[in-house]
Scaffold this active site. Structure first.
Site, PDB file in Angstrom:
ATOM      1  N   ASP A  35      28.873 -26.398  27.950  1.00 38.69           N
ATOM      2  CA  ASP A  35      29.764 -26.885  26.890  1.00 38.69           C
ATOM      3  C   ASP A  35      30.378 -28.251  27.207  1.00 38.69           C
ATOM      4  O   ASP A  35      31.616 -28.409  27.161  1.00 38.69           O
ATOM      5  CB  ASP A  35      30.907 -25.875  26.667  1.00 38.69           C
ATOM      6  CG  ASP A  35      30.407 -24.455  26.440  1.00 38.69           C
ATOM      7  OD1 ASP A  35      29.336 -24.293  25.846  1.00 38.69           O
ATOM      8  OD2 ASP A  35      31.109 -23.510  26.867  1.00 38.69           O
ATOM      9  N   GLU A  75      30.042 -21.621  16.263  1.00 40.97           N
ATOM     10  CA  GLU A  75      30.841 -22.259  17.323  1.00 40.97           C
ATOM     11  C   GLU A  75      30.454 -23.720  17.504  1.00 40.97           C
ATOM     12  O   GLU A  75      29.486 -24.198  16.925  1.00 40.97           O
ATOM     13  CB  GLU A  75      30.568 -21.534  18.637  1.00 40.97           C
ATOM     14  CG  GLU A  75      29.085 -21.488  18.979  1.00 40.97           C
ATOM     15  CD  GLU A  75      28.709 -20.412  19.987  1.00 40.97           C
ATOM     16  OE1 GLU A  75      29.575 -19.605  20.345  1.00 40.97           O
ATOM     17  OE2 GLU A  75      27.548 -20.393  20.407  1.00 40.97           O
TER      18      GLU A  75
HETATM   19  O1  FUB Z   1      30.561 -21.106  26.698  1.00 37.62           O
HETATM   20  C1  FUB Z   1      30.895 -19.989  25.902  1.00 37.62           C
HETATM   21  C2  FUB Z   1      30.494 -20.226  24.502  1.00 37.62           C
HETATM   22  O2  FUB Z   1      29.078 -20.353  24.458  1.00 37.62           O
HETATM   23  C3  FUB Z   1      30.987 -21.525  23.943  1.00 37.62           C
HETATM   24  O3  FUB Z   1      32.307 -21.483  23.568  1.00 37.62           O
HETATM   25  C4  FUB Z   1      29.993 -21.715  22.872  1.00 37.62           C
HETATM   26  O4  FUB Z   1      29.997 -22.956  22.273  1.00 37.62           O
HETATM   27  C5  FUB Z   1      28.725 -21.384  23.583  1.00 37.62           C
HETATM   28  O5  FUB Z   1      28.237 -22.450  24.333  1.00 37.62           O
END
Ligand code: FUB
Length: 439
Positions: free
Chosen positions: A36, A200
């Protein structure tokens, strides 16, 4: 605070002073898992704020075989090749409002406003802010999470007039107050973009008056990176295209950021390079990103080589190649049980070759080259610049040996400035090469 949290805080603080310098291609960080990545330019350097995947500690971390993240590091670089680890900038034990340590310190962001650095992080289903005077901290977490916001993966844009907008989760957006800590509007979801497969990782940015909103979207099996554009930060946005296709490795997530540094644009993203069998232990990467004249984005093809110029005087990991011959050349982990030790190049056929671009040979005459290599039978390689028939720098005989060890040879040719490095196998007997370094 229990004993474990106390010790992890002390260790984290100590680590702040024991900074680490790493040389990197892709993935950028070899010492630990990272995911991320939000890249920002502060004080003339590039700073990367990733999340930090760890293998689930026994008895802690909730669900096994799932994401497990308890703290954040920040990394900085001036040349995108040498990365400095500034240590732990925030751990879950320091978050005052987190009732239960949930090991879900997921994708963060950091922005600067009026000389203060605001680090936004999701945990426990809320988004918190920690504030510092420097991009590397020390960060002081606010007493409460942002009121009125529930979700993950904050991505912030500060517009030219100073107004700030927080994007999060499945393209939710809210205006922030001038204090960067409270919301100034009702959160709403950005319209007109795919709903299904959206979860996300929104990342907003602006270029030449165009607002870009980029985000991971599952069109088929795993997340690919797409983007939309608008003429104002909260839209309406129009879908424009795909920045990066689904990963060939099958890594389900791909979280990214886009940044301009010294006139060049970059895409930061992640994959599971150091953990091929478990996609919750990821590694951050970067590649060049290019815009077309009309502002649309050219698709980025993930590379091993990544970005930046490598010094000829430091170990050049040629297995992070920019090009490789179709026949008789491959890469493999040096030790499949210790993936953080990186990869090696295997040249098995005569005339097989590997090219590593952008090596800075400096202006001084090179005397010798060291190659960390092994050949069970004995073998010979040539090191040239620019192409397989470019200028010969050295011919290196690798004696029969079954361990990777350093072999030194004289440099016969000369090179100055930046060139591609090409290693060519001049034998039919296989050779394995860990790295190449000049003196
Ligand atoms: O790293 C945990 C979660 O997985 C992140 O918040 C998302 O964007 C995905 O990469």
């Amino acid at each position: 605070m229990n004993r474990y949290n106390y010790y992890s805080l002390i260790l984290g603080t100590l680590f702040l002073f024991v900074t680490n310098l790493a040389l990197a291609q892709n993935p950028l960080i070899m010492e630990q898992f990272s995911a991320d990545p939000t890249a920002r330019v502060f004080e003339g350097k590039i700073y990367v704020y990733p999340s930090h995947d760890i293998p689930t500690p026994p008895g802690r971390g909730g669900r096994s075989n799932w994401f497990c993240m308890e703290d954040y590091h920040v990394y900085s670089s001036e040349n995108l090749t040498d990365w400095k680890d500034h240590g732990v900038i925030l751990s879950q034990a320091q978050v005052p409002w987190l009732g239960r340590q949930s090991y879900d310190m997921w994708a963060p962001d950091c922005v600067e406003k009026n000389g203060k650095y605001y680090f936004y992080y999701p945990t426990g289903g809320r988004i918190g802010v920690a504030v510092a005077d420097k991009p590397y901290g020390p960060f002081k977490p606010e007493a409460q999470p942002i009121n009125g916001v529930r979700g993950i993966d904050p991505g912030i844009i500060i517009d030219d007039d100073g107004s700030a907008y927080l994007f999060y989760s499945d393209l939710m957006c809210v205006k922030l107050k001038d204090n960067m800590l409270e919301i100034d509007s009702q959160p709403r979801q950005i319209a007109n973009l795919p709903r299904k497969g959206l979860r996300e990782g929104p990342f907003p940015f602006k270029r030449n008056g165009i607002y870009y909103l980029s985000y991971p979207h599952v069109q088929n099996n795993t997340e690919r990176l797409e983007y939309a554009t608008a003429s104002s930060p909260m839209g309406p946005y129009e879908w424009k295209g795909v920045i990066m296709d689904e990963s060939a490795s099958g890594c389900w997530t791909n979280h990214h950021s886009v940044v301009e540094y010294k006139g060049q644009w970059y895409l930061f993203y992640h994959d599971k390079d150091l953990s091929p069998n478990f996609d919750k232990n990821r590694s951050i990467k970067a590649d060049y990103l290019y815009f077309n004249e009309d502002g649309t984005i050219q698709k980025v093809i993930p590379t091993h080589r990544g970005v930046g110029i490598s010094s000829a005087l430091k170990e050049i990991q040629i297995d992070r190649y920019s090009e490789i011959s179709q026949e008789g050349a491959s890469i493999a982990f040096v030790d499949p049980n210790q993936t953080k030790n990186g990869w090696k190049t295997i040249l098995a056929a005569q005339d097989a070759w590997i090219r590593y671009n952008k090596v800075d040979f400096g202006q001084n005459k090179l005397k010798s080259v060291s190659v960390k290599a092994l050949s069970e039978t004995g073998s010979t390689i040539e090191i040239r610049i620019d192409s397989i028939d470019g200028q010969l720098l050295a011919k290196v005989d690798i004696a029969k040996n079954s361990n990777l060890s350093e072999v030194k040879a004289a440099v016969s040719g000369s090179a100055s400035g930046v060139h591609d490095l090409v290693v060519i196998h001049k034998d039919a007997k296989p050779v394995e090469i860990d790295w190449v370094k000049f003196e």
